[in-house]
Enzyme design. Structure first.
Site, PDB file in Angstrom:
ATOM      1  N   LYS A  90     -69.663 -58.476  39.678  1.00  0.00           N
ATOM      2  CA  LYS A  90     -68.980 -57.785  38.581  1.00  0.00           C
ATOM      3  C   LYS A  90     -69.588 -58.248  37.265  1.00  0.00           C
ATOM      4  O   LYS A  90     -69.148 -59.208  36.652  1.00  0.00           O
ATOM      5  CB  LYS A  90     -67.478 -58.073  38.622  1.00  0.00           C
ATOM      6  CG  LYS A  90     -66.809 -57.572  39.907  1.00  0.00           C
ATOM      7  CD  LYS A  90     -65.336 -57.906  39.986  1.00  0.00           C
ATOM      8  CE  LYS A  90     -64.711 -57.350  41.251  1.00  0.00           C
ATOM      9  NZ  LYS A  90     -63.275 -57.710  41.378  1.00  0.00           N
ATOM     10  N   LYS A 175     -63.609 -55.242  33.000  1.00  0.00           N
ATOM     11  CA  LYS A 175     -62.279 -55.868  33.058  1.00  0.00           C
ATOM     12  C   LYS A 175     -62.374 -57.355  32.749  1.00  0.00           C
ATOM     13  O   LYS A 175     -61.423 -57.975  32.269  1.00  0.00           O
ATOM     14  CB  LYS A 175     -61.607 -55.614  34.408  1.00  0.00           C
ATOM     15  CG  LYS A 175     -62.301 -56.173  35.641  1.00  0.00           C
ATOM     16  CD  LYS A 175     -61.896 -57.585  35.986  1.00  0.00           C
ATOM     17  CE  LYS A 175     -62.623 -58.089  37.200  1.00  0.00           C
ATOM     18  NZ  LYS A 175     -62.353 -59.528  37.491  1.00  0.00           N
ATOM     19  N   ASP A 228     -57.501 -54.166  39.312  1.00  0.00           N
ATOM     20  CA  ASP A 228     -58.237 -55.422  39.100  1.00  0.00           C
ATOM     21  C   ASP A 228     -57.913 -56.017  37.736  1.00  0.00           C
ATOM     22  O   ASP A 228     -57.867 -57.242  37.568  1.00  0.00           O
ATOM     23  CB  ASP A 228     -59.741 -55.149  39.237  1.00  0.00           C
ATOM     24  CG  ASP A 228     -60.535 -56.400  39.588  1.00  0.00           C
ATOM     25  OD1 ASP A 228     -61.771 -56.292  39.742  1.00  0.00           O
ATOM     26  OD2 ASP A 228     -59.922 -57.477  39.715  1.00  0.00           O
TER      27      ASP A 228
HETATM   28  N1  LIG Z   1     -64.443 -65.445  42.713  1.00  0.00           N
HETATM   29  C1  LIG Z   1     -63.757 -64.308  42.823  1.00  0.00           C
HETATM   30  O1  LIG Z   1     -62.508 -64.295  42.884  1.00  0.00           O
HETATM   31  C2  LIG Z   1     -64.472 -62.994  42.863  1.00  0.00           C
HETATM   32  C3  LIG Z   1     -65.798 -62.907  42.470  1.00  0.00           C
HETATM   33  N2  LIG Z   1     -66.411 -61.684  42.477  1.00  0.00           N
HETATM   34  C4  LIG Z   1     -67.784 -61.562  41.988  1.00  0.00           C
HETATM   35  O2  LIG Z   1     -68.676 -62.156  42.934  1.00  0.00           O
HETATM   36  C5  LIG Z   1     -69.818 -62.639  42.252  1.00  0.00           C
HETATM   37  C6  LIG Z   1     -70.071 -64.060  42.713  1.00  0.00           C
HETATM   38  O3  LIG Z   1     -68.981 -64.815  42.248  1.00  0.00           O
HETATM   39  P1  LIG Z   1     -68.489 -66.131  43.048  1.00  0.00           P
HETATM   40  O4  LIG Z   1     -69.024 -66.081  44.433  1.00  0.00           O
HETATM   41  O5  LIG Z   1     -67.020 -66.190  42.811  1.00  0.00           O
HETATM   42  O6  LIG Z   1     -69.096 -67.414  42.403  1.00  0.00           O
HETATM   43  P2  LIG Z   1     -70.210 -67.728  41.283  1.00  0.00           P
HETATM   44  O7  LIG Z   1     -70.520 -66.494  40.528  1.00  0.00           O
HETATM   45  O8  LIG Z   1     -69.754 -68.916  40.537  1.00  0.00           O
HETATM   46  O9  LIG Z   1     -71.485 -68.143  42.135  1.00  0.00           O
HETATM   47  C7  LIG Z   1     -71.885 -67.295  43.173  1.00  0.00           C
HETATM   48  C8  LIG Z   1     -73.036 -67.950  43.840  1.00  0.00           C
HETATM   49  O10 LIG Z   1     -74.179 -67.707  43.029  1.00  0.00           O
HETATM   50  C9  LIG Z   1     -74.988 -68.852  43.101  1.00  0.00           C
HETATM   51  N3  LIG Z   1     -75.991 -68.863  42.062  1.00  0.00           N
HETATM   52  C10 LIG Z   1     -75.837 -69.084  40.752  1.00  0.00           C
HETATM   53  N4  LIG Z   1     -77.031 -68.995  40.157  1.00  0.00           N
HETATM   54  C11 LIG Z   1     -77.948 -68.709  41.128  1.00  0.00           C
HETATM   55  C12 LIG Z   1     -79.367 -68.505  41.158  1.00  0.00           C
HETATM   56  N5  LIG Z   1     -80.069 -68.564  40.019  1.00  0.00           N
HETATM   57  N6  LIG Z   1     -79.966 -68.260  42.330  1.00  0.00           N
HETATM   58  C13 LIG Z   1     -79.248 -68.214  43.472  1.00  0.00           C
HETATM   59  N7  LIG Z   1     -77.900 -68.384  43.524  1.00  0.00           N
HETATM   60  C14 LIG Z   1     -77.286 -68.630  42.345  1.00  0.00           C
HETATM   61  C15 LIG Z   1     -73.992 -69.971  43.006  1.00  0.00           C
HETATM   62  O11 LIG Z   1     -74.623 -71.159  43.433  1.00  0.00           O
HETATM   63  P3  LIG Z   1     -73.868 -72.552  43.236  1.00  0.00           P
HETATM   64  O12 LIG Z   1     -72.857 -72.557  44.352  1.00  0.00           O
HETATM   65  O13 LIG Z   1     -74.947 -73.554  43.407  1.00  0.00           O
HETATM   66  O14 LIG Z   1     -73.254 -72.554  41.872  1.00  0.00           O
HETATM   67  C16 LIG Z   1     -72.910 -69.473  43.972  1.00  0.00           C
HETATM   68  O15 LIG Z   1     -73.197 -69.884  45.279  1.00  0.00           O
HETATM   69  C17 LIG Z   1     -69.535 -62.531  40.743  1.00  0.00           C
HETATM   70  O16 LIG Z   1     -70.243 -61.447  40.178  1.00  0.00           O
HETATM   71  C18 LIG Z   1     -68.020 -62.264  40.696  1.00  0.00           C
HETATM   72  O17 LIG Z   1     -67.654 -61.433  39.605  1.00  0.00           O
HETATM   73  C19 LIG Z   1     -65.794 -60.536  42.900  1.00  0.00           C
HETATM   74  C20 LIG Z   1     -64.487 -60.596  43.314  1.00  0.00           C
HETATM   75  C21 LIG Z   1     -63.737 -61.809  43.290  1.00  0.00           C
HETATM   76  O1  LIG Z   2     -62.964 -60.259  40.062  1.00  0.00           O
HETATM   77  C1  LIG Z   2     -62.108 -61.063  40.354  1.00  0.00           C
HETATM   78  C2  LIG Z   2     -60.794 -60.637  40.930  1.00  0.00           C
HETATM   79  O2  LIG Z   2     -60.832 -59.310  41.375  1.00  0.00           O
HETATM   80  C3  LIG Z   2     -62.283 -62.512  40.078  1.00  0.00           C
HETATM   81  O3  LIG Z   2     -62.106 -62.681  38.722  1.00  0.00           O
HETATM   82  P1  LIG Z   2     -62.885 -63.849  37.987  1.00  0.00           P
HETATM   83  O4  LIG Z   2     -64.364 -63.544  38.098  1.00  0.00           O
HETATM   84  O5  LIG Z   2     -62.338 -63.764  36.583  1.00  0.00           O
HETATM   85  O6  LIG Z   2     -62.520 -65.119  38.700  1.00  0.00           O
END
Ligand SMILES: NC(=O)C1=CN([C@@H]2O[C@H](COP(=O)(O)OP(=O)(O)OC[C@H]3O[C@@H](n4cnc5c(N)ncnc54)[C@H](OP(=O)(O)O)[C@@H]3O)[C@@H](O)[C@H]2O)C=CC1
Ligand SMILES: O=C(CO)COP(=O)(O)O
Length: 315
Positions: A90, A175, A228
């Protein structure tokens, strides 16, 4: 975990061998999901990119959006010829103002029918706790959307399908900007009226900009839009809400970043939203005010005053 609970074999790729080892030997990922005592046995982990995607029918991308292109470049040419790429990300890529569907398809050289976006009120900790929730799967190809929806439907996680990929991408990204502002108002001590005002103005802004980018209006009134927005703006589980809360409490950008657990995608996306608004000639007062917070240290009260504007206008 959702994919495993839906009956799929799942291979996680991680760059960190310790994470890979913990998933394979302990069936846990304590750094990311400390509350999940045991991941399903159907989940294994791999640090070799080619091995991780070998034979995969669906490849899910959930990387910090601003790093997606860099990370995906190293997967180019490794996916099976009929594999589907799914983005959970996102964000809008700040350097290019690209949506994640554009980043994934252009980086992996995929036609749109082999791509799906998944987005909705899906705070990961609550999903991992198997609390009832729903999401939207959007693809240009109805069969692709249905395949992905089937792969992630369980007795606690319900997938709806859509053809509005742009709408899902704009909802999920924009959002987060509103969540920063709502969190900031809460951190500054304001209550429900202020939070509701910001959310309503934010929804109007992301709908106007999304429609200008080609999205369908009804998407913004659905799970990926208002759904969301409500979840993210209402929970301290949201990294964006919490980042804004910390700003409202008086922390600097640096301090708020340092204490953040994970990436607040709305921070780098805010400037990209302002740029998209200029490109499509759509007013983005909320994103603009938040950019002044993030780039110039504008206070919460200053952000709200900017959002109100100086003139009496039609809503
Ligand atoms: N968390 C949530 O509730 C939700 C998240 N999302 C979306 O999912 C996506 C991922 O978010 P989320 O999984 O929560 O956590 P993060 O965005 O914090 O990190 C996701 C992963 O990306 C890795 N990363 C960061 N930089 C790099 C890089 N340069 N190369 C390779 N990997 C990298 C991180 O590694 P490391 O572990 O080492 O930091 C981590 O494993 C985001 O776009 C978010 O908006 C969607 C719905 C819900
Ligand atoms: O996208 C999300 C919930 O739907 C997670 O929100 P945050 O990236 O703000 O943690």
């Amino acid at each position: 975990q959702v994919l495993a609970d839906a009956g799929n074999q799942v291979v996680m790729w991680d760059i960190d061998p310790d994470v890979v080892d913990e998933i394979n030997s302990q069936h846990a990922n304590t750094r990311r999901l400390p509350n999940v005592k045991r991941l399903p046995d159907a989940i294994i982990a791999e640090s070799d990119r080619a091995e991780a995607v070998s034979g995969a029918e669906i490849v899910v991308v959930a990387i910090a959006a601003q790093h997606a292109c860099e990370a995906l470049t190293q997967f180019k040419g490794l996916l099976g010829h009929d594999a589907i790429a799914v983005s959970l990300m996102k964000g809008i890529e700040r350097a290019t103002d690209r949506r994640m569907d554009q980043v994934v398809c252009q980086t992996l050289d995929l036609v749109p029918t082999r791509f799906a976006a998944v987005s909705g009120p899906n705070l990961s900790k609550e999903v991992a706790a198997r609390e009832p929730s729903a999401t939207v799967v959007a693809s240009a190809d109805a069969d692709t959307a249905m395949r992905v929806a089937r792969a992630c439907t369980t007795d606690y996680f319900k997938a709806f399908i859509s053809d509005d990929v742009i709408g899902l991408e704009m909802c999920g990204s924009l959002k987060n900007v509103t969540a920063l502002a709502v969190g900031m108002s809460r951190g500054a001590g304001f209550g429900e009226n202020t939070a509701a005002m910001i959310q309503a103005r934010g929804l109007a802004e992301l709908t106007a900009l999304g429609e200008a980018c080609g999205a369908k209006s009804k998407t913004f009134a659905g799970l990926a839009g208002v759904g969301d927005l409500v979840a993210t703006c209402g929970s301290s589980l949201s990294r964006n809400y919490t980042f804004g809360f910390n700003l409202g409490q008086g922390k600097s950008i640096e301090e708020a970043t340092r204490v953040s657990k994970g990436v607040a995608e709305g921070v780098p996306t805010t400037d990209a939203v302002v740029a998209l608004g200029k490109r499509y000639q759509v007013a983005t007062p909320l994103a603009t005010a938040m950019s002044h917070v993030l780039d110039q240290g504008l206070s919460c009260r200053g952000m709200i005053d900017e959002l109100f504007g100086g003139q009496i206008t039609a809503e």
